[in-house]
Design an enzyme around this catalytic site. Structure first.
Site, PDB file in Angstrom:
ATOM      1  N   CYS A  87       0.787  -1.230   0.000  1.00 49.69           N
ATOM      2  CA  CYS A  87       0.000   0.000   0.000  1.00 49.69           C
ATOM      3  C   CYS A  87       0.823   1.287   0.000  1.00 49.69           C
ATOM      4  O   CYS A  87       0.433   2.280  -0.608  1.00 49.69           O
ATOM      5  CB  CYS A  87      -0.925   0.036   1.211  1.00 49.69           C
ATOM      6  N   CYS A  90       1.910   3.762  -2.969  1.00 49.19           N
ATOM      7  CA  CYS A  90       0.961   4.681  -3.573  1.00 49.19           C
ATOM      8  C   CYS A  90       0.386   5.659  -2.558  1.00 49.19           C
ATOM      9  O   CYS A  90       0.176   6.819  -2.861  1.00 49.19           O
ATOM     10  CB  CYS A  90      -0.175   3.891  -4.229  1.00 49.19           C
ATOM     11  N   HIS A  91       0.116   5.180  -1.344  1.00 49.72           N
ATOM     12  CA  HIS A  91      -0.564   6.017  -0.364  1.00 49.72           C
ATOM     13  C   HIS A  91       0.383   6.675   0.627  1.00 49.72           C
ATOM     14  O   HIS A  91      -0.054   7.467   1.458  1.00 49.72           O
ATOM     15  CB  HIS A  91      -1.613   5.190   0.373  1.00 49.72           C
ATOM     16  N   MET A 128      -8.767  -0.165  -7.115  1.00 47.18           N
ATOM     17  CA  MET A 128      -8.418  -0.881  -5.897  1.00 47.18           C
ATOM     18  C   MET A 128      -8.563  -2.391  -6.095  1.00 47.18           C
ATOM     19  O   MET A 128      -9.638  -2.865  -6.452  1.00 47.18           O
ATOM     20  CB  MET A 128      -9.358  -0.394  -4.790  1.00 47.18           C
ATOM     21  N   HIS A 367       8.948  10.262 -12.399  1.00 42.57           N
ATOM     22  CA  HIS A 367       9.517   8.944 -12.105  1.00 42.57           C
ATOM     23  C   HIS A 367      10.899   8.802 -12.729  1.00 42.57           C
ATOM     24  O   HIS A 367      11.892   9.158 -12.134  1.00 42.57           O
ATOM     25  CB  HIS A 367       8.574   7.851 -12.568  1.00 42.57           C
ATOM     26  N   HIS A 410       6.724   4.573 -18.966  1.00 45.40           N
ATOM     27  CA  HIS A 410       7.824   4.076 -18.141  1.00 45.40           C
ATOM     28  C   HIS A 410       9.047   3.913 -19.040  1.00 45.40           C
ATOM     29  O   HIS A 410       9.307   2.837 -19.567  1.00 45.40           O
ATOM     30  CB  HIS A 410       7.461   2.748 -17.481  1.00 45.40           C
TER      31      HIS A 410
END
Length: 584
Positions: A87, A90-91, A128, A367, A410
């Site tokens: 998790c 991302c969070h 999700m 990124h 990417h």
């Protein structure tokens, strides 16, 4: 993710960091079963990296609050492990949100335990994953995570100068090192190969394909970088451990090391004329900072925090992660990409006591990226926004932000080549779909095409991590290691640069390896210094056989397979000549 163990244990392309996106889901409402297929984890969704190294930290349980369900010490450690593996990428470490929504207690407590439990179980069409109904998490784990999110998060420890200096070791002082190469290696054609899951790198001779030496490093080395001289190899593990390897010694040897944080990804050394090999810089995910070090000893000299405000909404962000770093060829500067705030920093290292940082507003969720063929322009993917930011390293300013026309670009470092129609271009593939995007990079010779998407190609599918070519090659290679289809994940698409409209040819690299077991994910092509052959990793789980496969660039045929017991979970490969000269 159980179906893809190499990925979870690997680049930790942790599928999962998309936990608990609230969009479109009514409170306490379970998604209808027919909707579940809409959010099955896609290659793009699998990418957000976990911060699973942090799961090893012993975090103290927060104080209890009235009405908030308790966790035992054992449950707290279970929850920490799940959160940082699946998790946090991302969070965020502090649950403040990153590329995903925040999971702070003002939100989670308003939603309530029943909602959280249902949402973790069934997921949402917004992205999700359905952790419970898919079997990824058991009923007890879902219950623990729902209660965990109702409690206040606890931050991992900070890591400042005292901790860095305590971890810093110089194994061979500078005055005890050789003044000329003491071995007969063709150093420029060495490959530094990450042996990801065993915390090592293998130095492999690009001429004989033999392992020269295997060195202990940090866990899951993310990148290897070379000093401008080509003498020193820098590696950084995801656990923040930096190794400095002297390639001139009789046997390449780690001469210094330092731990610059608890979770990290990036390192680079100074390349501007007159400053070669003088400094190194490394960036951390946690704590959110970068450190400038002596390039010959790794002595930490200056730490800079990246905590601050997002460029667009001016909201404070407590943990903006340092993504990619490159060294300018036009000034004594490092370019540092700050993921969550969307800033590109130009860090002038000419006077560390009066450090000057120029902050460029670009796009959020920066990124990875690389230079164009002239090395004047740097192109970086803001992957969650599907955009590419371009910086002029000579004029020290933002040139343009370009829509990539694909889902989650990417590029790795990208790929530069001369297009038959549009002149010099830079290419990126995408995680979320099959698009390969070509962007014009020649504002002087081809101004009508500069900083525009001049062509898109259709590859095998989503799940690509790297594109690759070489100035001596007329082929463009595109991997797809994260594609859910085994046949696509274990092969490579190759385009003829002089006839791009003809589509791609598929090279069955996984099949060529001779390995029958596992997913055989084929990742990251890297050329030898001559540009005559390209190496691929055939990447399996730690308990399965992996290999390196070498392809003849001219004939697109198998040239060599390296299958040795010591080649365990190979991923990134970095040729000395190409890496130190920014050739890609």
């Amino acid at each position: 993710m159980q179906a893809h163990p190499p990925i979870r244990s690997a680049i930790h392309l942790a599928s999962a960091a998309l936990v608990l996106l609230w969009t479109g889901i009514a409170a306490a409402q379970q998604p209808a079963p027919q909707e579940l297929k809409k959010h099955e984890t896609t290659p793009g969704g699998r990418y957000e990296p976990s911060l699973d190294v942090l799961r090893k930290e012993e975090l103290k349980k927060p104080g209890t609050e009235e009405g908030i369900p308790l966790l035992t010490d054992e449950e707290w450690q279970i929850a920490n492990k799940i959160y940082f593996e699946r998790c946090a990428g991302c969070h965020g470490t502090l649950r403040k949100g990153a590329t995903g929504k925040p999971l702070t207690t003002d939100i989670t407590r308003e939603r309530g335990y029943d909602y959280l439990k249902s949402f973790i179980t069934y997921g949402s069409p917004a992205g999700m994953p359905n952790w419970g109904s898919s079997g990824e998490l058991g009923e007890r784990e879902v219950d623990i995570m729902a209660r965990y999110l109702l409690n206040e998060p606890v931050a991992p420890p900070e890591w400042g100068m005292a901790q860095m200096r305590a971890s810093w070791k110089v194994h061979v002082p500078v005055d005890k090192r050789p003044t000329k190469p003491m071995n007969k290696l063709d150093i420029d054609n060495l490959f530094s190969v990450t042996l990801r899951d065993v915390g090592k790198v293998a130095l492999i001779d690009g001429n004989s394909y033999e392992i020269v030496k295997i060195l202990d490093t940090g866990y899951a080395v993310h990148i290897s970088r070379l000093s401008k001289s080509g003498r020193y190899l820098y590696t950084i593990g995801r656990d923040g451990l930096v190794n400095l390897i002297d390639l001139w010694m009789e046997e390449p040897t780690t001469v210094a090391e330092i731990k610059i944080g608890l979770e990290a990804r990036s390192i680079e050394s100074s390349k501007f004329e007159g400053w070669e090999d003088k400094y190194a810089i490394a960036g951390a995910y946690w704590p959110p900072h970068f450190v400038i070090m002596d390039g010959l000893t790794l002595e930490p000299l200056r730490i800079e925090s990246t905590r601050g405000y997002t460029y667009d909404t001016e909201e404070y962000h407590p943990e903006p992660r340092v993504a990619s770093i490159v060294a300018s060829h036009y000034a004594p500067e490092f370019l540092v990409n700050i993921k969550e705030t969307g800033h590109i920093l130009l860090v002038d290292y000419s006077d560390l006591a009066a450090l000057k940082i120029t902050k460029i507003e670009a796009e959020r969720f920066l990124h990875d990226g690389g230079f164009d063929s002239s090395k004047r322009y740097f192109l970086v993917a803001a992957n969650a926004r599907n955009r590419i930011a371009v910086v002029d390293m000579k004029e020290r300013k933002l040139v343009k932000v370009i829509d990539s026309q694909g889902e989650r670009p990417h590029p790795g470092r990208g790929a530069n080549f001369v297009h038959p129609q549009y002149g010099p271009v830079w290419a990126t593939s995408h995680l979320g779909d099959e698009t390969i995007t070509l962007i014009g990079t020649d504002p002087e010779g081809h101004p009508e095409y500069a900083w525009k998407v001049v062509q898109t190609l259709e590859g095998q599918g989503g799940g690509s991590l790297f594109v690759k070519t070489h100035p001596n090659s007329r082929h463009l290679y595109v991997d797809t290691p994260l594609n859910p289809e085994p046949e696509i994940a274990s092969s490579v698409a190759v385009f003829d640069i002089d006839n791009l409209d003809a589509g791609y040819k598929v090279l069955p690299v996984g099949e060529w390896s001779g390995i029958a077991q596992g997913m055989r994910r084929v990742v990251q092509g890297e050329f030898n210094k001559q540009g005559t052959e390209i190496w691929f990793s055939v990447w399996n789980a730690k308990n399965q056989e992996s290999a390196l496969v070498v392809v003849d660039d001219k004939t697109l045929t198998l040239k060599k397979v390296v299958r040795l017991p010591d080649v365990i979970t190979p991923t990134g490969k970095f040729n000395v000549a190409n890496t130190r000269n920014d050739i890609y």
